[in-house]
Motif scaffolding. Structure first.
Motif, PDB file in Angstrom:
ATOM      1  N   LEU A  35      25.896   8.722  48.177  1.00 22.76           N
ATOM      2  CA  LEU A  35      24.600   8.856  48.853  1.00 22.76           C
ATOM      3  C   LEU A  35      23.526   9.130  47.793  1.00 22.76           C
ATOM      4  CD1 LEU A  35      25.713  11.223  51.784  1.00 22.76           C
ATOM      5  CD2 LEU A  35      25.333   8.746  51.875  1.00 22.76           C
ATOM      6  N   ARG A  36      22.448   8.348  47.830  1.00 20.66           N
ATOM      7  CA  ARG A  36      21.453   8.461  46.767  1.00 20.66           C
ATOM      8  C   ARG A  36      20.573   9.698  46.911  1.00 20.66           C
ATOM      9  NH1 ARG A  36      20.760   3.793  43.883  1.00 20.66           N
ATOM     10  NH2 ARG A  36      18.603   4.292  43.418  1.00 20.66           N
ATOM     11  N   GLY A  37      20.549  10.300  48.116  1.00 24.28           N
ATOM     12  CA  GLY A  37      19.767  11.519  48.285  1.00 24.28           C
ATOM     13  C   GLY A  37      18.300  11.243  48.512  1.00 24.28           C
ATOM     14  N   ARG A  38      17.449  12.247  48.216  1.00 18.99           N
ATOM     15  CA  ARG A  38      16.068  12.253  48.686  1.00 18.99           C
ATOM     16  C   ARG A  38      15.032  11.978  47.602  1.00 18.99           C
ATOM     17  NH1 ARG A  38      17.234  18.180  50.712  1.00 18.99           N
ATOM     18  NH2 ARG A  38      18.265  18.033  48.689  1.00 18.99           N
ATOM     19  N   ASP A  39      15.482  11.602  46.399  1.00 21.44           N
ATOM     20  CA  ASP A  39      14.508  11.429  45.306  1.00 21.44           C
ATOM     21  C   ASP A  39      13.491  10.326  45.590  1.00 21.44           C
ATOM     22  OD1 ASP A  39      15.528  13.460  43.594  1.00 21.44           O
ATOM     23  OD2 ASP A  39      17.189  12.145  43.073  1.00 21.44           O
ATOM     24  N   GLY A  40      13.901   9.302  46.341  1.00 22.78           N
ATOM     25  CA  GLY A  40      13.029   8.148  46.569  1.00 22.78           C
ATOM     26  C   GLY A  40      11.702   8.503  47.224  1.00 22.78           C
ATOM     27  N   CYS A  41      11.674   9.610  47.987  1.00 25.67           N
ATOM     28  CA  CYS A  41      10.415  10.002  48.646  1.00 25.67           C
ATOM     29  C   CYS A  41       9.686  11.088  47.874  1.00 25.67           C
ATOM     30  CB  CYS A  41      10.691  10.454  50.084  1.00 25.67           C
ATOM     31  SG  CYS A  41      11.601  12.007  50.218  1.00 25.67           S
ATOM     32  N   ARG A  42      10.190  11.411  46.668  1.00 28.67           N
ATOM     33  CA  ARG A  42       9.629  12.538  45.917  1.00 28.67           C
ATOM     34  C   ARG A  42       8.962  12.108  44.606  1.00 28.67           C
ATOM     35  NH1 ARG A  42      14.701  16.841  46.668  1.00 28.67           N
ATOM     36  NH2 ARG A  42      14.401  17.136  48.912  1.00 28.67           N
ATOM     37  N   VAL A  43       8.742  10.827  44.438  1.00 23.98           N
ATOM     38  CA  VAL A  43       8.187  10.309  43.181  1.00 23.98           C
ATOM     39  C   VAL A  43       6.738  10.798  43.034  1.00 23.98           C
ATOM     40  CG1 VAL A  43       7.538   8.172  41.997  1.00 23.98           C
ATOM     41  CG2 VAL A  43       9.739   8.340  43.181  1.00 23.98           C
ATOM     42  N   PRO A  44       6.339  11.248  41.816  1.00 20.47           N
ATOM     43  CA  PRO A  44       4.996  11.808  41.623  1.00 20.47           C
ATOM     44  C   PRO A  44       3.855  10.899  42.102  1.00 20.47           C
ATOM     45  CG  PRO A  44       6.342  12.335  39.742  1.00 20.47           C
ATOM     46  CD  PRO A  44       7.180  11.417  40.616  1.00 20.47           C
ATOM     47  N   VAL A  45       2.844  11.548  42.635  1.00 23.10           N
ATOM     48  CA  VAL A  45       1.692  10.869  43.246  1.00 23.10           C
ATOM     49  C   VAL A  45       0.874  10.123  42.184  1.00 23.10           C
ATOM     50  CG1 VAL A  45      -0.550  11.376  44.338  1.00 23.10           C
ATOM     51  CG2 VAL A  45       1.535  12.520  45.154  1.00 23.10           C
ATOM     52  N   PRO A  46       0.474   8.866  42.452  1.00 27.87           N
ATOM     53  CA  PRO A  46      -0.388   8.128  41.518  1.00 27.87           C
ATOM     54  C   PRO A  46      -1.868   8.425  41.809  1.00 27.87           C
ATOM     55  CG  PRO A  46       0.312   6.670  43.294  1.00 27.87           C
ATOM     56  CD  PRO A  46       0.876   8.023  43.611  1.00 27.87           C
ATOM     57  N   TRP A  47      -2.570   8.946  40.839  1.00 29.11           N
ATOM     58  CA  TRP A  47      -3.969   9.345  41.056  1.00 29.11           C
ATOM     59  C   TRP A  47      -4.964   8.289  40.578  1.00 29.11           C
ATOM     60  CZ3 TRP A  47      -5.171  13.138  44.224  1.00 29.11           C
ATOM     61  CH2 TRP A  47      -4.198  14.092  44.505  1.00 29.11           C
ATOM     62  N   GLU A  48      -4.769   7.807  39.332  1.00 30.07           N
ATOM     63  CA  GLU A  48      -5.773   6.872  38.804  1.00 30.07           C
ATOM     64  C   GLU A  48      -5.183   6.028  37.677  1.00 30.07           C
ATOM     65  OE1 GLU A  48      -7.971  10.229  38.369  1.00 30.07           O
ATOM     66  OE2 GLU A  48      -7.024  10.865  36.518  1.00 30.07           O
TER      67      GLU A  48
END
Ligand code: NOJ
Length: 531
Positions: free
Chosen positions: A401-414
């Protein structure tokens, strides 16, 4: 903040600010990094308060930033009354609270009362002290079965895979409903409650406006720790039927919530929301009785597919469950534990269109909304390479199971390339995809068609228009695959089309639509607000 006209007098009290608030979940590791190490931190959040005010949310929920070895990215707390150096220090926290309040944003923080880290001073002392000691009694230590004690004390499994028991050097076992680095506390021990009360006061005195309580349906364990009946199919996922699962939703948990509420009530205007994975509406509502939690996440919307009947059923359950106890319903489409909803609804343009439609549905509902950072940019889940995966689920499931990292990637600002202004450093703790260049906050702010502009517009209308008043809905007749409801107090109409073709629009003037209209028709994968 807008207040409903038909609220009971004590509910109309301005100090109950949370009753129709929009909260914004900041997954601290992934929001904004001020010190260049590639991991988000408290000063990073402070640097983006202007953005959050502009977005139009009322309050932030910060995921755990306490001292932690980060086995579960902070949900393994070694000292609940200090800040982990990765995220800053207490002075940085105080700065954040002061400045957030100046931006009219409330600050709520996570509380993790079901377990600690295995590095917590109490657990280290328990390991040293040995069987039968007062130190071990703060956790759930038991002897094993079998002639040599090598069989775990019962058949419980961990939520992250594998058994819920780990054996220590002297042969005893300790319970962990999550990772082995997260030993469960023994809530029958009064020291445990006293320590939590201390933690609550510590942060309330520092000015926090409330708490999100992790695993609020956990903590209390049943007498004798009975086995899970092996004939019972519990189902998969976290929202399985707790009625058949002795690990969760034990009646003793309510005494704990009453204790928490008593402390919070010493501080007017503060609140708590519980993470309550309990399926049965009546048992769920018990957590929201007037002397327990103020709010409880309702996860039905997040679990429903993009299908009008399923969404309507989730809404009816969410509203029905809280009606008897007078608490507001609490809606959410995404958080740090589930795939982002753009991806759940099909990904790409289709997923984004449906995500917009569901955002209109969510924001049309009476009660409280929790947004998850990045959803306002339309971020999808990321298919990360295996080398990048960090969630303990990946390891504990034997890399199945790959887990939850896919929804935790750092936010792109600029900017046009990673790290997209997330950090002054070079790398981010999880890699960002190059394609996110088109999803940065900067690229969306001035574009009236962007997801970000859509969220800002919807939030502004929700806050300012009397059409959103009232706690009850009435449903209209609608073609198959569609629904329409009306807010009884203010009269807002919300219609959703999940069928394959266009359907006639209900009568009324369009306030906001999630996509282009087709004459007088509501196109598929679209929702609309009318007055
Ligand atoms: C629920 C949290 O949301 C999740 O991220 C965490 O792993 C578990 N509780 C254990 O604390």
């Amino acid at each position: 903040m807008r207040r409903s006209s038909d609220l009971q007098p004590e509910i109309a009290d301005e100090s109950a600010w949370w009753r129709d608030a929009v909260f914004y979940q900041v997954y601290v590791r992934s929001f904004a990094d001020a010190n260049g190490d590639g991991v988000g931190d408290l000063d990073g959040i402070r640097s983006r308060l202007g953005y959050l005010e502009l977005l139009g949310v009322d309050a932030l929920w910060l995921t755990p930033f306490f001292t932690s070895p980060m086995a579960d990215h902070g949900y393994d707390v070694a000292d609940p009354r200090d800040v982990d150096p990765l995220f800053g220090d207490l002075a940085a926290f105080d700065r954040l609270v002061t400045e957030a309040h100046a931006h009219n944003l409330k600050i709520t923080i996570d509380l993790v009362p079901n377990h600690t880290s295995d590095r917590h001073a109490w657990f280290q002392a328990a390991l040293r002290a040995g069987p039968g000691s007062v130190e071990r009694d703060r956790f759930v230590f038991r002897d094993g079965g079998g002639f040599d004690g090598s069989v775990p004390p019962n058949n419980w499994s961990s939520q992250f895979g594998g058994p819920a028991w780990t054996r220590v050097a002297d042969g005893q076992w300790y319970l962990h409903l999550f990772a082995p680095e997260q030993p469960d506390l023994n809530w029958d021990n009064p020291e445990v409650a006293a320590d939590l009360a201390r933690t609550l006061r510590f942060w309330l005195d520092r000015g926090v406006d409330g708490f999100r309580i992790d695993v609020a349906h956990g903590m209390a364990k049943p007498y004798g720790l009975p086995n899970i009946d092996p004939r019972v199919e519990l189902g998969s996922g976290i929202l399985h039927d707790n009625a058949l699962d002795p690990r969760f939703d034990n009646d003793g948990v309510h005494e704990i919530h009453r204790m928490i509420r008593k402390v919070i009530d010493e501080y007017p205007g503060r609140m708590a929301v519980g993470e309550i994975w309990v399926k049965d509406d009546e048992r769920y509502a018990r957590y929201l009785r007037p002397d327990e939690l103020h709010l409880g996440f309702s996860f039905g919307l997040l679990q429903a597919p993009f299908d009008a009947d399923a969404v309507r059923s989730a809404v009816e359950h969410g509203l029905g469950a809280v009606r008897s106890v007078g608490a507001p319903a609490t809606w959410t489409l995404s958080n740090h534990d589930v795939p982002r909803h753009v991806t759940r609804y099909g990904g790409g343009d289709l997923g984004a269109r449906r995500a917009r439609a569901m955002t209109l549905v969510e924001l049309a509902l009476p009660g409280v909304v929790y947004l998850y950072n990045g959803e306002e940019l339309g971020l999808p889940d990321v298919e990360l390479p295996e080398w990048a995966l960090q969630d303990p689920i990946w390891l504990r499931s034997g890399h199945t199971l790959r887990g939850r990292d896919g929804c935790r990637v750092p936010v792109p600002w600029e900017g046009d390339t990673p790290p997209f202004g997330f950090t002054q450093g070079v790398t981010t703790w999880l890699p960002q995809p190059n394609e996110w260049a088109g999803l940065t906050a900067e690229s969306q702010l001035e574009d009236p068609e962007s997801m970000l502009s859509f969220y800002r517009h919807a939030l502004e209308l929700r806050k300012s228009q009397p059409a959103f008043n009232g706690d009850e809905l009435e449903w209209y007749g609608a073609p198959p695959g569609c629904f329409a409801f009306r807010r009884k107090g203010g009269g807002l109409i919300c219609a959703l089309n999940t069928s394959g073709g266009p359907v006639p629009l209900p009568p009324g003037e369009i306030l906001l639509a999630s996509g282009p209209m087709d004459g007088n028709q509501l196109p598929p994968d679209t929702a609309v607000w009318l007055v």
